[in-house]
Design an enzyme around this catalytic site. Structure first.
Site, PDB file in Angstrom:
ATOM      1  N   ASP A  78      -9.851   2.465   2.225  1.00 20.30           N
ATOM      2  CA  ASP A  78      -9.853   1.833   3.554  1.00 20.30           C
ATOM      3  C   ASP A  78     -10.512   2.746   4.581  1.00 20.30           C
ATOM      4  O   ASP A  78     -11.224   2.288   5.477  1.00 20.30           O
ATOM      5  CB  ASP A  78      -8.423   1.531   4.008  1.00 20.30           C
TER       6      ASP A  78
ATOM      7  N   LYS B 153       0.809  -1.225   0.000  1.00 24.41           N
ATOM      8  CA  LYS B 153       0.000   0.000   0.000  1.00 24.41           C
ATOM      9  C   LYS B 153       0.845   1.279   0.000  1.00 24.41           C
ATOM     10  O   LYS B 153       0.391   2.315  -0.491  1.00 24.41           O
ATOM     11  CB  LYS B 153      -0.951   0.003   1.204  1.00 24.41           C
TER      12      LYS B 153
ATOM     13  N   GLY C  61       1.925  -0.807   9.353  1.00 27.50           N
ATOM     14  CA  GLY C  61       1.943  -0.910   7.896  1.00 27.50           C
ATOM     15  C   GLY C  61       1.010   0.086   7.237  1.00 27.50           C
ATOM     16  O   GLY C  61       0.467   0.996   7.876  1.00 27.50           O
TER      17      GLY C  61
END
Length: 245
Positions: free
Chosen positions: A103, A63, A128
């Site tokens: 997201d 990502k 992350g």
């Protein structure tokens, strides 16, 4: 036939193909959605030369790594520093790639129904790409956040730091790590679950298995728990809207 898909390193846990395949069938959409496991992000360029895509989703661990491959980045995705949705635009034989982050939409919509006024501070487990979207979302909701990692760094706690005082002050706990994800279903983030209460809210971005060990241990101590399935569907719907606007 329009081509869509998901890129990541290991995708055996993913429900994205099933979700979109059923959507395309039910709505009579001439499209297909496939999973593309990349051992290295540099394989992305070769993939996009082989297949003419309309859109891609991006998951662990790419990502953040995908950003240099994009021509444009949506302001929200830029602020987050992570992209999970790519729109492919074709004009006069030229292709351009624009990155977005859905997201935040999926997470916020899934989190809010069970959020209480006393959920003012949150622990974010993992550092992350997904965790950046979660931090951004929580900050937009006025919730203070702190990251937790296996390695202690400046302004980041390590799991061994989590004690009764920290847990009593942080009643919202978001698992953004892959701990507990299929096939490693017998693992969970290393927090002192025995110190949880019925005021704690544990949200696991992992959705396969449906009842993760993180959620199981939370429930045993009365905590509100939720997995990442609604978030997955929410971000997928938001991705579809981006690909078709």
């Amino acid at each position: 036939m329009r081509n869509f898909g998901l890129i990541g390193k290991t995708l055996q846990h993913s429900f994205s193909k099933q979700f979109f395949t059923e959507k395309f069938k039910n709505e009579n959409i001439q499209a297909q959605y496939d999973l593309f496991e990349l051992n290295d992000i540099n394989e992305f360029s070769h993939l996009t030369k082989e297949i003419e895509f309309s859109g891609l989703n991006v998951t662990i661990p790419y990502k953040e790594q995908i950003i240099p491959f994009l021509d444009e980045i949506d302001p929200t995705a830029k602020a987050i520093g992570a992209v999970n949705t790519i729109k492919f635009c074709h004009s006069n034989g030229t292709q351009s790639l624009c990155g977005y982050n859905t997201d935040i939409i999926g997470f916020t919509d899934s989190l809010l129904p069970d959020l209480k006024p006393y959920h003012k501070k949150a622990l974010i487990l993992g550092t992350g790409g997904a965790s950046k979207a979660i931090q951004y979302s929580l900050q937009q909701l006025g919730i203070d956040t702190i990251f937790v990692s296996r390695t202690k760094k400046e302004d980041i706690l390590c799991y061994e730091d989590i004690n009764k005082d920290i847990l009593s002050d942080h009643l919202l706990i978001i698992n953004c790590s892959p701990a507990g994800m299929f096939p490693n279903i017998d693992s969970a983030p290393n927090i002192p679950y025995n110190l949880l209460t019925n005021k704690h809210y544990l949200f696991d971005l992992v959705y396969n298995p449906e009842n993760t060990l993180f959620c199981q241990l939370g429930k045993e101590h009365g905590a509100i728990t939720k997995n990442g399935l609604d978030m997955l569907y929410g971000q997928a719907v938001a991705s579809w809207k981006i690909w078709n606007k």
